[in-house]
Design a protein around this motif. Structure first.
Motif, PDB file in Angstrom:
ATOM      1  N   GLY A 173       0.763  -1.241   0.000  1.00  0.00           N
ATOM      2  CA  GLY A 173       0.000   0.000   0.000  1.00  0.00           C
ATOM      3  C   GLY A 173       0.788   1.282   0.000  1.00  0.00           C
ATOM      4  N   LEU A 198      -4.125   5.068   3.521  1.00  0.00           N
ATOM      5  CA  LEU A 198      -2.897   4.782   2.792  1.00  0.00           C
ATOM      6  C   LEU A 198      -2.325   6.110   2.295  1.00  0.00           C
ATOM      7  CD1 LEU A 198      -3.909   1.568   0.817  1.00  0.00           C
ATOM      8  CD2 LEU A 198      -2.525   1.731   2.883  1.00  0.00           C
ATOM      9  N   TRP A 243      -3.296  -3.515   7.930  1.00  0.00           N
ATOM     10  CA  TRP A 243      -3.699  -4.039   6.622  1.00  0.00           C
ATOM     11  C   TRP A 243      -4.695  -5.168   6.800  1.00  0.00           C
ATOM     12  CZ3 TRP A 243      -2.499  -2.277   1.773  1.00  0.00           C
ATOM     13  CH2 TRP A 243      -2.851  -3.106   0.697  1.00  0.00           C
TER      14      TRP A 243
END
Length: 331
Positions: free
Chosen positions: A152, A195, A270
């Motif tokens: 990411g 992100l 995540w």
């Protein structure tokens, strides 16, 4: 010493009003991260809005069976809370894996969520950092990035989020409650952090002036087998090279629910949605776990010096999934 105003808020409304009237203000809870960043010159608030006297330091059970954790509950108290230990062991384990006992006694639930990256380029004002100074560049990209992101990240930032607690909250489907001038809203914990994209300076979805007031632990995942495991350079008081929180329910010989979140790999906890999807309805075997986790980690884009994180995270996840599956069979 750079001067700043200080306001001790007596209510949520007063805190929001004080924040709005001081452009560049910051909320002050435990201060374990903010004060350090002020000493380094990374944070230079015009005012500190002290919210430590607000009634947000309790854990209460709601009518639907969920737990509401006030934003000022200390990390040590939350880790030791009987209902948290019984219903959400992954959260208790994650909290105990973070920082030292002294810091856990001071750090708050809200502050833990809002802590900023420990990237050395962010913390050193003499180095380029797009998160600290947008447009200045990312020193870690071509520099020292052994501890940095493999998932990411963007050309603007490769930092990782340091929280252990947030990883467990993401796997548990928790929600974060926010209060601002527009009222109260809730955000899934897995979507609370951003992100980096083109704006790495924005860590979270919190709007200017909003205050984290609580975390909601849902009844749906309460009591499901869960665990948190962390790999680090030394046995204590170190941030994760990779970590994983897993919630796993096996019913009639197949996976009925899987919640998986990785830490130390990305700009935010995540949530491994691809792995979870691959496991639903499948027998909980080691090969199934390896396949599902492999599907998730196919997205990894390691940097020059941190490719080791991918097999490390894979091993952690497969091991925790296997342990939870075996414990479920024995129960």
């Amino acid at each position: 010493m750079k001067p700043f105003a200080y306001v001790r808020a007596g209510s949520l409304a007063e805190a929001a009003d004080a924040y709005a009237s001081h452009p560049g203000a910051r909320y002050l809870g435990g201060g374990t991260n903010l004060v350090d960043l002020m000493k380094l010159g990374v944070e230079e608030p015009t005012a500190l809005i002290d919210v430590t006297r607000l009634p947000m330091d309790g854990v209460t059970e709601l009518p639907d069976g969920s737990l509401r954790v006030g934003a000022l509950v200390r990390n040590s108290d939350l880790a030791a809370h009987p209902r948290v230990r019984e219903r959400c062991p992954a959260l208790s384990q994650a909290l105990l894996a973070g920082a030292s006992g002294q810091l856990r006694n001071a750090a708050t639930t809200g502050g833990n969520l809002l802590q900023r990256t420990r990237c050395p380029y962010f913390q050193d004002v003499s180095k380029p950092c797009n998160k600290r100074e947008p447009g200045s560049g990312c020193g870690a990209l071509a520099g020292v990035h052994r501890d940095h992101a493999v998932l990411g990240h963007s050309e603007h930032c490769v930092a990782t989020h340091p929280s252990d607690m947030a990883v467990a909250l993401a796997a548990l489907d928790a929600q974060v409650e926010l209060y601002g001038l527009a009222g109260v809203r809730r955000v899934p914990a897995a979507e609370f952090h951003r992100l980096p994209g083109d704006h790495p300076e924005r860590d979270t979805v919190v709007e200017p002036g909003e205050l984290v007031t609580a975390v909601l632990l849902p009844a749906a995942t309460a009591g499901m087998p869960s665990a948190y495991r962390k790999a680090r350079d030394r046995a204590s008081y170190a941030f994760a090279l990779a970590s994983v929180a897993v919630v796993l329910k096996v019913s009639d010989g197949v996976v009925a629910h899987a919640g998986i979140a990785f830490g130390g790999l990305a700009h935010r906890p995540w949530r491994a949605r691809r792995a979870e999807e691959a496991l639903l309805g499948v027998a909980p075997t080691e090969s199934a776990f390896e396949r599902a986790v492999g599907i998730e980690l196919e997205q990894a884009r390691p940097l020059r010096d941190n490719a080791y994180k991918v097999p490390l995270a894979r091993g952690l996840a497969v091991d925790v999934l296997g342990r939870l599956a075996r414990d479920g069979e024995e129960a």
